[in-house]
Design a protein around this motif. Structure first.
Motif, short mmCIF file in Angstrom:
data_model
loop_
_atom_site.label_atom_id
_atom_site.label_comp_id
_atom_site.label_asym_id
_atom_site.label_seq_id
_atom_site.Cartn_x
_atom_site.Cartn_y
_atom_site.Cartn_z
N TYR A 193 0.83 -1.22 0.00
CA TYR A 193 0.00 0.00 0.00
C TYR A 193 0.86 1.26 0.00
N ARG A 194 1.59 1.50 1.04
CA ARG A 194 2.51 2.63 1.09
C ARG A 194 3.66 2.27 2.03
N PHE A 195 4.69 3.12 2.05
CA PHE A 195 5.86 2.80 2.86
C PHE A 195 5.60 3.05 4.34
N GLU A 196 5.83 2.02 5.14
CA GLU A 196 5.87 2.10 6.60
C GLU A 196 6.99 1.15 6.99
N PRO A 197 8.02 1.62 7.68
CA PRO A 197 9.23 0.80 7.85
C PRO A 197 9.00 -0.54 8.51
N GLY A 198 8.16 -0.59 9.55
CA GLY A 198 7.91 -1.87 10.20
C GLY A 198 7.17 -2.84 9.31
N VAL A 199 6.19 -2.33 8.56
CA VAL A 199 5.45 -3.16 7.61
C VAL A 199 6.40 -3.68 6.53
N MET A 200 7.28 -2.82 6.05
CA MET A 200 8.21 -3.20 5.00
C MET A 200 9.15 -4.30 5.47
N LEU A 201 9.67 -4.16 6.68
CA LEU A 201 10.56 -5.19 7.23
C LEU A 201 9.83 -6.53 7.35
N ASP A 202 8.59 -6.48 7.81
CA ASP A 202 7.81 -7.72 7.93
C ASP A 202 7.55 -8.36 6.57
N ALA A 203 7.27 -7.52 5.56
CA ALA A 203 6.97 -8.04 4.22
C ALA A 203 8.19 -8.71 3.60
#
Length: 548
Positions: free
Chosen positions: A274-284
């Motif tokens: 969806y959009r950049f969020e650092p914690g979400v990105m690390l999890d992905a």
């Protein structure tokens, strides 16, 4: 012969790396169809817990193309895609091509004023936007600018996880006077006859402010896109089917080529969040075992400083590249300490379909001892790049001048702007407006921008556009916008203003005023109010004196 003609950088290639390539494709739709043919059951899009295979992506885009064609979308028409990094963005791109049209990548952060300028230029027949964007932006447009067909969609579609870090209390909504994306897919008519694109046919319009402040639609052709997709694959040695992380916005040229097109040519899954969020990105990255990405250095800094940053999170990410803004060498060192991976540099622009200069995968970029700058790379396949003086003459090794590039990735020009095309693209050579130099080995370095463009976290901001908004504030008498150094964003936007007699305002009020009228990366984060702005004897405001 000059050092440019002898290509001193060829020694930097791996022994098995050719100096030039022959494109496998000159048509991006054919490139996508080839991925479907050989890997139809493989995941094409990974969106949290949602999975869309290449076969499914083919069918979804068929249905949308059929719907568009049944509702007046004709070959050559433009489809504006006003979305974040969601699966619908990729479906829409392919559908536009299948219907014989051109995909227009639109920044989802843009406000109504900015969209009005773009739509007046490209006159899209249809737009696909988030349900939350319709009322404040599309519905607010003058009726003469509003596309004939408006399709709305939810960020919650094609997944069920609804991560609260991103979606909060978001809900799917049916918007009156628009067509729901899912309904368009369900009711799509027969698929139109697929056109056979030539290399020179336009695949995307991608807007850039350039050096005049007027938005210009770079005409990114099928040949341009296909060539640089192959550059990513062959130069960086992307493996067939290896997951690609969509860290850059898909509306940006890096996302379009380094994510979408690179995934098509390798039949790889593209991971969207969806959009950049650092914690979400690390999890992905950890969940989907992403292997490659390219994005702004600020994104990597944010992940590096996130509380959940560990080597395990990025264990699979063996090919990491960054572009869009200069990279401080210290960040590369700190990133490797945190995650164990080296960040390779790359350089390119909207007008060059992303990369023209890239650090070879087997190499680490040198740091210029005099300036402390990290090399941006060497020219990629089939590409010649020069450092030129103001007259366009090549300069000797080590001398500073404008970076000029010629190659199969350079666009033919700007949509409806032959005069602007002639200014920037001369004899198929693109004059970047960026200043740099080349060393004796052929490494290129970016030193500064030729004009006053501000580069905030990889996004280009033209001061004049911000100033135009400032002048609409009732208290502002004069305004000048400059870029100031920012350790996180590279540069940030600062406004210096003077007030009308008897008027009063505060920096916070000015910031809020701009924030409500322009994209988030453009509005000034700093405002200084002074009595009078410095000027020349003719009355022109001197930005250089404000920079100090």
């Amino acid at each position: 012969m000059t050092s440019y003609e002898t290509k001193p950088w060829l020694g930097l290639f791996d022994a098995d790396q050719p100096a030039s390539i022959t494109p496998d494709f000159t048509d991006v739709l054919a490139m996508f169809r080839a991925a479907v043919a050989r890997s139809g059951e493989r995941a094409a899009l990974l969106y949290f817990d949602g999975v869309i295979t290449y076969d499914e992506l083919d069918k979804l885009s068929d249905s949308l193309a059929g719907y568009l064609a049944a509702h007046g979308f004709a070959p050559g028409d433009r489809l504006a895609i006003f979305l974040q990094n969601v699966p619908q963005f990729v479906v829409a791109i392919i559908a536009a091509w299948k219907a014989g049209g051109i995909a227009v990548a639109v920044n989802p952060m843009n406000r109504m004023r900015e969209i009005a300028i773009l739509f007046a230029d490209c006159t899209p027949h249809a737009v696909i936007c988030h349900d939350s964007s319709y009322e404040p932006v599309i519905a607010a447009l003058d009726a003469t600018l509003r596309p004939a067909l408006v399709i709305t969609t939810s960020v919650l579609s094609y997944q069920t996880r609804n991560d609260p870090r991103l979606f909060g209390d978001a809900q799917q909504r049916q918007i009156a006077d628009t067509i729901d994306f899912g309904d368009a897919i369900t009711t799509g008519g027969p698929v139109p006859v697929t056109p056979h694109y030539q290399a020179g046919d336009i695949a995307f319009l991608v807007y850039t402010s350039g050096t005049t402040g007027v938005p210009k639609g770079a005409m990114n052709t099928h040949g341009n896109v296909a060539f640089n997709a192959q550059t990513y694959r062959d130069w960086i040695k992307l493996a067939e089917g290896a997951p690609i992380l969509g860290i850059a916005p898909l509306f940006h040229i890096t996302g379009l080529i380094g994510h979408v097109a690179a995934a098509f040519i390798t039949a790889a899954p593209l991971i969207l969040t969806y959009r950049f969020e650092p914690g979400v990105m690390l999890d992905a990255i950890e969940e989907h075992r992403a292997e490659f990405t390219i994005g702004a250095i600020t994104a990597f800094i944010a992940m590096m400083n996130h509380p959940s940053a560990t080597r395990a999170k990025l264990a699979s990410m063996t090919k990491i590249y960054s572009g869009g803004a200069p990279i401080p060498p210290s960040v590369v060192v700190d990133f490797r300490k945190t995650f164990g991976h080296y960040i390779h540099n790359g350089y390119g622009l909207t007008e060059t379909n992303s990369p023209t200069h890239v650090v070879p995968l087997s190499r680490e970029a040198p740091v210029d001892p005099a300036s402390g700058a990290l090399a941006i790379g060497v020219p990629v396949y089939n590409t010649i790049s020069w450092i030129c003086d103001d007259a366009g003459n090549p300069l000797p090794v080590g001398e500073i001048g404008e970076i000029v590039t010629q190659g199969p990735m350079v666009v033919p020009g700007y949509w409806n702007k032959p005069d602007k095309t002639a200014e920037s693209i001369r004899n198929s050579r693109f004059h970047t407006g960026d200043v740099g130099f080349m060393d004796a080995e052929g490494w290129f370095y970016l030193v500064d921008r030729k004009k006053d463009m501000i580069n905030a976290a990889g996004y280009k901001v033209w001061p004049r556009e911000v100033e135009d908004v400032l002048y609409t504030h009732p208290a502002v008498r004069e305004a000048a916008v400059i870029g100031v150094a920012d350790p996180y964003r590279g540069e940030t936007v600062k406004a210096v203003i003077s007030l009308k007699p008897g008027a009063a305002t505060t920096p916070a009020d000015i910031i809020l005023f701009c924030k409500e009228r322009m994209a988030a990366y453009k509005y000034p984060r700093m405002v200084e109010i002074i009595e009078d702005l410095p000027k020349t004897v003719t009355g022109k405001i001197l930005r250089r004196e404000l920079r100090g």
